[in-house]
Design a protein around this motif. Structure first.
Motif, PDB file in Angstrom:
ATOM      1  N   ASP A  80    -110.067   6.393 -94.732  1.00  0.00           N
ATOM      2  CA  ASP A  80    -110.522   6.331 -93.485  1.00  0.00           C
ATOM      3  C   ASP A  80    -111.805   7.292 -93.203  1.00  0.00           C
ATOM      4  O   ASP A  80    -112.761   7.006 -92.391  1.00  0.00           O
ATOM      5  CB  ASP A  80    -109.242   6.477 -92.397  1.00  0.00           C
ATOM      6  N   ALA A  81    -111.560   8.531 -93.863  1.00  0.00           N
ATOM      7  CA  ALA A  81    -112.559   9.502 -93.570  1.00  0.00           C
ATOM      8  C   ALA A  81    -113.917   9.162 -94.293  1.00  0.00           C
ATOM      9  O   ALA A  81    -115.058   9.406 -93.520  1.00  0.00           O
ATOM     10  CB  ALA A  81    -112.114  10.803 -94.255  1.00  0.00           C
ATOM     11  N   GLU A  82    -113.942   8.467 -95.093  1.00  0.00           N
ATOM     12  CA  GLU A  82    -115.064   7.927 -95.960  1.00  0.00           C
ATOM     13  C   GLU A  82    -115.925   6.972 -95.100  1.00  0.00           C
ATOM     14  O   GLU A  82    -117.136   6.757 -95.035  1.00  0.00           O
ATOM     15  CB  GLU A  82    -115.041   7.591 -97.389  1.00  0.00           C
ATOM     16  N   GLN A  84    -115.422   6.458 -91.989  1.00  0.00           N
ATOM     17  CA  GLN A  84    -115.971   7.173 -90.518  1.00  0.00           C
ATOM     18  C   GLN A  84    -117.184   7.885 -90.919  1.00  0.00           C
ATOM     19  O   GLN A  84    -118.292   7.890 -90.231  1.00  0.00           O
ATOM     20  CB  GLN A  84    -114.880   8.092 -90.160  1.00  0.00           C
ATOM     21  N   ALA A  85    -117.465   8.684 -91.990  1.00  0.00           N
ATOM     22  CA  ALA A  85    -118.436   9.332 -92.447  1.00  0.00           C
ATOM     23  C   ALA A  85    -119.799   8.344 -92.620  1.00  0.00           C
ATOM     24  O   ALA A  85    -120.814   8.643 -92.303  1.00  0.00           O
ATOM     25  CB  ALA A  85    -118.355  10.089 -93.738  1.00  0.00           C
ATOM     26  N   ALA A  86    -119.608   7.201 -93.322  1.00  0.00           N
ATOM     27  CA  ALA A  86    -120.595   6.105 -93.676  1.00  0.00           C
ATOM     28  C   ALA A  86    -121.195   5.629 -92.235  1.00  0.00           C
ATOM     29  O   ALA A  86    -122.264   5.534 -91.989  1.00  0.00           O
ATOM     30  CB  ALA A  86    -120.026   5.143 -94.446  1.00  0.00           C
ATOM     31  N   LEU A  88    -121.075   7.350 -89.268  1.00  0.00           N
ATOM     32  CA  LEU A  88    -121.658   8.255 -88.587  1.00  0.00           C
ATOM     33  C   LEU A  88    -123.198   8.412 -89.296  1.00  0.00           C
ATOM     34  O   LEU A  88    -124.110   8.738 -88.572  1.00  0.00           O
ATOM     35  CB  LEU A  88    -120.826   9.696 -88.596  1.00  0.00           C
ATOM     36  N   LYS A  89    -123.379   8.463 -90.668  1.00  0.00           N
ATOM     37  CA  LYS A  89    -124.415   8.428 -91.117  1.00  0.00           C
ATOM     38  C   LYS A  89    -125.540   7.434 -90.677  1.00  0.00           C
ATOM     39  O   LYS A  89    -126.516   7.607 -90.485  1.00  0.00           O
ATOM     40  CB  LYS A  89    -124.155   8.537 -92.749  1.00  0.00           C
ATOM     41  N   SER A  90    -124.884   6.144 -90.570  1.00  0.00           N
ATOM     42  CA  SER A  90    -125.704   4.914 -90.107  1.00  0.00           C
ATOM     43  C   SER A  90    -126.021   5.345 -88.907  1.00  0.00           C
ATOM     44  O   SER A  90    -127.431   4.975 -88.362  1.00  0.00           O
ATOM     45  CB  SER A  90    -124.978   3.892 -90.290  1.00  0.00           C
TER      46      SER A  90
END
Length: 111
Positions: A80-82, A84-86, A88-90
């Motif tokens: 889930d963290a990965e 969410q990070a992707a 946010l990066k987008s």
């Protein structure tokens, strides 16, 4: 008794067939290329020759290795963290692109 085999169906309906499972790696007698798999892992379905079906969302390619004329494919679910990070990066990339476009527009108006 027949060996249990698997088919992996990627999100664009590409099928990778006749795979054997060894631990967490799928083994193929035909060549597998990362370029044919990456970017197609937002929805992955694993179909077993016994009728079993597993559906996964947001997977990533861990590795493809060749050994003894066979290709070993390892996938894993993103955490889930990965995910969410992707996302946010987008969003940050989109915001940075909008800022760059506005900066160019202001610069062209100021001239």
């Amino acid at each position: 008794m027949a060996k249990r085999t698997f088919t992996i169906v990627l999100d664009d309906d590409t099928q990778i067939k006749s795979l054997e499972l060894n631990g967490n790696s799928f083994i193929s007698k035909t060549e597998l290329k990362a370029a044919d798999i990456e970017g197609k892992l937002s929805k992955v379905t694993l179909k077993g020759s016994d009728g079993s079906i597993e559906e996964h969302g947001q997977m990533t390619l861990v590795q493809i290795t060749q050994d003894g004329g066979k290709w070993w494919l390892c996938l894993r679910d993103l955490t889930d963290a990965e995910i969410q990070a992707a996302a946010l990066k987008s969003q940050l990339t989109d915001a940075n692109n909008a800022i760059a476009e506005l900066t160019e527009l202001i610069a062209s108006i100021s001239q």
